[in-house]
Design an enzyme around this catalytic site. Structure first.
Site, PDB file in Angstrom:
ATOM      1  N   LYS A 169      -3.474   5.839  12.224  1.00 42.14           N
ATOM      2  CA  LYS A 169      -4.639   6.690  12.399  1.00 42.14           C
ATOM      3  C   LYS A 169      -5.510   6.560  11.153  1.00 42.14           C
ATOM      4  O   LYS A 169      -4.978   6.215  10.091  1.00 42.14           O
ATOM      5  CB  LYS A 169      -4.223   8.133  12.681  1.00 42.14           C
ATOM      6  N   LEU A 183       1.196   3.814   2.225  1.00 43.30           N
ATOM      7  CA  LEU A 183       1.986   4.172   3.406  1.00 43.30           C
ATOM      8  C   LEU A 183       3.273   3.346   3.486  1.00 43.30           C
ATOM      9  O   LEU A 183       4.356   3.872   3.767  1.00 43.30           O
ATOM     10  CB  LEU A 183       1.155   3.960   4.680  1.00 43.30           C
ATOM     11  N   LYS A 209      -7.944  21.167   2.359  1.00 41.76           N
ATOM     12  CA  LYS A 209      -7.317  20.643   1.138  1.00 41.76           C
ATOM     13  C   LYS A 209      -7.517  21.662   0.034  1.00 41.76           C
ATOM     14  O   LYS A 209      -8.421  22.489   0.109  1.00 41.76           O
ATOM     15  CB  LYS A 209      -7.951  19.315   0.763  1.00 41.76           C
ATOM     16  N   HIS A 253      -4.102  15.136  14.436  1.00 38.76           N
ATOM     17  CA  HIS A 253      -2.889  15.967  14.407  1.00 38.76           C
ATOM     18  C   HIS A 253      -3.045  17.340  15.082  1.00 38.76           C
ATOM     19  O   HIS A 253      -2.198  17.766  15.849  1.00 38.76           O
ATOM     20  CB  HIS A 253      -2.452  16.219  12.966  1.00 38.76           C
ATOM     21  N   HIS A 295       1.562  10.370  13.354  1.00 36.46           N
ATOM     22  CA  HIS A 295       2.939  10.610  12.902  1.00 36.46           C
ATOM     23  C   HIS A 295       3.355  12.069  13.065  1.00 36.46           C
ATOM     24  O   HIS A 295       4.541  12.386  13.007  1.00 36.46           O
ATOM     25  CB  HIS A 295       3.147  10.130  11.459  1.00 36.46           C
ATOM     26  N   GLY A 306       0.806  -1.222   0.000  1.00 35.34           N
ATOM     27  CA  GLY A 306       0.000   0.000   0.000  1.00 35.34           C
ATOM     28  C   GLY A 306       0.842   1.276   0.000  1.00 35.34           C
ATOM     29  O   GLY A 306       2.081   1.241   0.066  1.00 35.34           O
ATOM     30  N   ARG A 315      -1.313  -9.644  -0.467  1.00 36.73           N
ATOM     31  CA  ARG A 315      -2.191 -10.685  -1.029  1.00 36.73           C
ATOM     32  C   ARG A 315      -1.847 -11.009  -2.483  1.00 36.73           C
ATOM     33  O   ARG A 315      -2.421 -11.895  -3.072  1.00 36.73           O
ATOM     34  CB  ARG A 315      -3.644 -10.264  -0.919  1.00 36.73           C
ATOM     35  N   GLU A 367      -3.131  22.138   2.756  1.00 36.78           N
ATOM     36  CA  GLU A 367      -2.524  21.339   1.678  1.00 36.78           C
ATOM     37  C   GLU A 367      -3.014  21.875   0.342  1.00 36.78           C
ATOM     38  O   GLU A 367      -4.187  22.215   0.214  1.00 36.78           O
ATOM     39  CB  GLU A 367      -2.977  19.879   1.770  1.00 36.78           C
TER      40      GLU A 367
HETATM   41  N1  NAP Z   1      -0.893   6.801   2.989  1.00 44.17           N
HETATM   42  C1  NAP Z   1      -0.509   7.651   3.925  1.00 44.17           C
HETATM   43  O1  NAP Z   1       0.314   8.536   3.703  1.00 44.17           O
HETATM   44  C2  NAP Z   1      -1.078   7.526   5.319  1.00 44.17           C
HETATM   45  C3  NAP Z   1      -0.785   8.531   6.265  1.00 44.17           C
HETATM   46  C4  NAP Z   1      -1.268   8.404   7.558  1.00 44.17           C
HETATM   47  C5  NAP Z   1      -2.033   7.308   7.904  1.00 44.17           C
HETATM   48  N2  NAP Z   1      -2.327   6.352   6.967  1.00 44.17           N
HETATM   49  C6  NAP Z   1      -3.116   5.183   7.370  1.00 44.17           C
HETATM   50  O2  NAP Z   1      -2.373   4.010   7.055  1.00 44.17           O
HETATM   51  C7  NAP Z   1      -3.245   2.954   6.660  1.00 44.17           C
HETATM   52  C8  NAP Z   1      -2.845   2.463   5.289  1.00 44.17           C
HETATM   53  O3  NAP Z   1      -3.003   3.506   4.360  1.00 44.17           O
HETATM   54  P1  NAP Z   1      -2.545   3.395   2.840  1.00 44.17           P
HETATM   55  O4  NAP Z   1      -2.674   4.751   2.287  1.00 44.17           O
HETATM   56  O5  NAP Z   1      -1.249   2.701   2.736  1.00 44.17           O
HETATM   57  O6  NAP Z   1      -3.703   2.464   2.231  1.00 44.17           O
HETATM   58  P2  NAP Z   1      -3.635   1.635   0.867  1.00 44.17           P
HETATM   59  O7  NAP Z   1      -2.690   2.236  -0.076  1.00 44.17           O
HETATM   60  O8  NAP Z   1      -5.060   1.453   0.450  1.00 44.17           O
HETATM   61  O9  NAP Z   1      -3.046   0.217   1.323  1.00 44.17           O
HETATM   62  C9  NAP Z   1      -3.835  -0.773   1.908  1.00 44.17           C
HETATM   63  C10 NAP Z   1      -3.052  -2.066   1.931  1.00 44.17           C
HETATM   64  O10 NAP Z   1      -3.901  -3.092   2.455  1.00 44.17           O
HETATM   65  C11 NAP Z   1      -3.776  -4.237   1.617  1.00 44.17           C
HETATM   66  N3  NAP Z   1      -4.975  -5.070   1.685  1.00 44.17           N
HETATM   67  C12 NAP Z   1      -6.258  -4.689   1.514  1.00 44.17           C
HETATM   68  N4  NAP Z   1      -7.075  -5.737   1.627  1.00 44.17           N
HETATM   69  C13 NAP Z   1      -6.294  -6.818   1.868  1.00 44.17           C
HETATM   70  C14 NAP Z   1      -6.543  -8.185   2.049  1.00 44.17           C
HETATM   71  N5  NAP Z   1      -7.788  -8.675   2.032  1.00 44.17           N
HETATM   72  N6  NAP Z   1      -5.509  -9.004   2.286  1.00 44.17           N
HETATM   73  C15 NAP Z   1      -4.228  -8.538   2.303  1.00 44.17           C
HETATM   74  N7  NAP Z   1      -3.924  -7.228   2.128  1.00 44.17           N
HETATM   75  C16 NAP Z   1      -4.944  -6.386   1.899  1.00 44.17           C
HETATM   76  C17 NAP Z   1      -3.615  -3.637   0.241  1.00 44.17           C
HETATM   77  O11 NAP Z   1      -3.133  -4.618  -0.645  1.00 44.17           O
HETATM   78  P3  NAP Z   1      -3.234  -4.428  -2.249  1.00 44.17           P
HETATM   79  O12 NAP Z   1      -2.068  -3.556  -2.602  1.00 44.17           O
HETATM   80  O13 NAP Z   1      -3.120  -5.809  -2.782  1.00 44.17           O
HETATM   81  O14 NAP Z   1      -4.559  -3.785  -2.526  1.00 44.17           O
HETATM   82  C18 NAP Z   1      -2.606  -2.551   0.542  1.00 44.17           C
HETATM   83  O15 NAP Z   1      -1.319  -3.081   0.655  1.00 44.17           O
HETATM   84  C19 NAP Z   1      -4.655   3.549   6.717  1.00 44.17           C
HETATM   85  O16 NAP Z   1      -5.227   3.243   7.948  1.00 44.17           O
HETATM   86  C20 NAP Z   1      -4.426   5.041   6.618  1.00 44.17           C
HETATM   87  O17 NAP Z   1      -5.455   5.770   7.247  1.00 44.17           O
HETATM   88  C21 NAP Z   1      -1.855   6.442   5.690  1.00 44.17           C
END
Ligand code: NAP
Length: 494
Positions: A148, A16, A340, A240, A178, A14, A45, A216
């Protein structure tokens, strides 16, 4: 040197994990902070295997770090990576994971489980981990990191917390915000408590009001599925911005350990005057971006973004006025805003002091002396800046504003990324920069009445052009006409 551990990332493919977690672990490796036997198990997966994942991770790091990537460190880091293919909804997968963790030679017994997953997945994954004995600390410690947002509202946060505690003790849980890993946020604490000269001024007698802004230029990008159900108040202010408020407003802790620090933050949150339904309009404002221009390019309106509901009234801009009912802060408004598609991307804390009690210079060419400000830039500029008045050279009595910069403004060189600092803390078992549940709970209590009112008022929302500082109507939050948003750290842009 840290404890050896096996670092398990759920959601490793994903956003993050790619943008923050892998680069942070690589940097810690480069800095020599990881033990030789530390392993990073990446759960995904997709039908990939470890050699494929190592190549994929190398590409991610190459794209992020470019020439700064050190091939020797990369080789070592690649060797730590293991791909573990699993669907998180498949309970059998957790049995296999348990076996892999316990039987693979060289995997350290201590383990971190980092849930970099959609918030709806925290509960089932934590439950599967616990059901398969992965939370038991028989041979080494076990730690669970929760991203979060922690919960969707007050009630949901309570249910989530209760559910996590079925398998994990509070000491095993690390709730990440963070922002607390950012160096300047920590500097607020040092700035306040390492400089005695500030303490006598840091209260209602001298401070007129405090502003905390996070803006942002980015829109919601491809996160409509999450954002349209969340909005700016949940996404930024509940976490935050309220955390930054606690650091500005807290009392010095008796000692510098995690519990004393968090006790003081909780006291601040508890002292925030509850906002009754009848005061929501006076103390909270929301809006949504319309079409506009960002960096001279056309930007679509929120409603035109892919995945946003047709008549969505989700706020992309939220502002609050809060009062902290304690001795230090009684009657001092704290204004919080986030948005935003704003004019600029920045986070800053701006503290405005009161006017001197007597306008001594009234009879001179100086009409009115501008007040002093203390400015704390969190990002992109990390700085501490004080604005003072000095006499302008030449005939007559004129003043001008000058800025005193603390050295952090101009400091260059390597800065520790927030995630690097926080991952180190998890491995060291230091909870200071992580949220205890009562903090989360009190923060939800602050915003919950507003969320409730906004959730039923779904027929209208103010709009602002993308690329602006938000709607003028939001200025109604200010107590007086001489209070207005401070958009910049620069004096001339006011
Ligand atoms: N992105 C940021 O900068 C950021 C900042 C602060 C907080 N967060 C928090 O961090 C968390 C992750 O965010 P993200 O942006 O990284 O989300 P994301 O890009 O949607 O990533 C989600 C991850 O979960 C995996 N996943 C979903 N369903 C699954 C399943 N059934 N089995 C195995 N893996 C599965 C996805 O795999 P696939 O790749 O195969 O779909 C992907 O690796 C969230 O709670 C978000 O609120 C993110």
């Amino acid at each position: 040197m840290l404890d050896p551990c096996t670092f398990v990332i759920f959601g490793s493919t994903g956003h993050l994990a790619r943008t923050k977690l892998l680069p942070a672990l690589y940097h810690l490796d480069r800095a020599g902070r990881l033990t030789d036997d530390m392993a990073v198990v990446c759960v995904g997966r997709r039908a990939w295997d470890t050699p494929y994942w190592r190549d994929e991770a190398s590409k991610i790091l190459q794209a992020k770090l470019g020439e700064a990537l050190d091939s020797e460190v990369l080789n070592r880091f690649r060797g730590r990576l293991q791909y573990f293919r699993a669907d998180i909804h498949d309970e059998e997968a957790f049995k296999r994971l348990q076996e892999v963790l316990e039987t693979t030679p060289n995997f350290p017994a201590n383990a971190v489980f980092y849930l970099s997953l959609a918030p709806t997945e925290y509960r089932p994954v934590a439950r599967h981990l616990a059901d398969n004995g992965l939370s038991e600390e028989t041979s080494g410690w076990r730690r669970l990191v929760i991203e979060k947002p922690f919960g969707y509202d007050l009630e949901d946060a309570q249910v989530l917390n209760h559910s996590l505690h079925r398998g994990f003790a509070e000491q095993q849980i690390f709730r990440i915000d963070h922002y607390l890993g950012k160096e300047t946020v920590q500097n607020v604490f040092v700035f306040r408590f390492a400089n005695l000269m500030l303490e006598p001024l840091w209260n209602r007698n001298y401070i007129d009001h405090v502003q905390i802004t996070h803006s942002e230029t980015a829109g919601i990008e491809d996160r409509a599925a999450y954002y349209d159900g969340a909005g700016a108040l949940r996404d930024m202010i509940q976490s935050h911005l309220l955390q930054m408020l606690t650091l500005v407003a807290m009392e010095p802790p008796a000692i510098l350990d995690a519990e004393s620090l968090r006790d003081e933050k909780v006291k601040v949150l508890k002292s925030i005057r509850p906002i009754p339904k009848s005061a929501v309009h006076a103390q909270a404002f929301r809006a949504q971006y319309g079409r506009g221009r960002i960096d001279s390019r056309e930007a679509p309106s929120y409603l035109e973004e892919e995945g946003v509901a047709e008549r969505s009234t989700t706020e992309t801009y939220a502002a609050l006025k809060l009062y902290i009912d304690n001795w230090r802060w009684r009657h001092v408004p704290f204004y919080l805003r986030t948005g935003k598609r704003m004019a600029r991307s920045s986070s800053q804390i701006s503290i405005r002091f009161k006017h001197p009690p007597q306008q001594l210079f009234r009879e001179t060419q100086i009409a009115e002396i501008p007040p002093n400000w203390l400015l704390l830039g969190i990002q992109p500029e990390q700085c501490l800046r004080a604005e003072l008045q000095v006499r302008e050279g030449g005939i007559g009595m004129r003043t001008r504003t000058t800025q005193l910069d603390a050295s952090t403004c101009t400091q260059t060189g390597y800065r520790l990324d927030a995630y690097e600092a926080l991952l180190l803390d998890v491995i060291e078992g230091d909870h200071s920069l992580f949220l205890r549940y009562d903090e989360v709970n009190w923060a939800w209590q602050v915003v919950d009445p507003i969320l409730k009112v906004w959730s039923i008022e779904r027929d209208f929302i103010h709009t602002y052009p993308a690329g602006s500082w938000g709607p003028k109507e939001g200025d109604r939050l200010f107590e007086r006409e001489d209070q207005k948003w401070r958009d910049s750290l620069m004096e001339e842009n006011r």
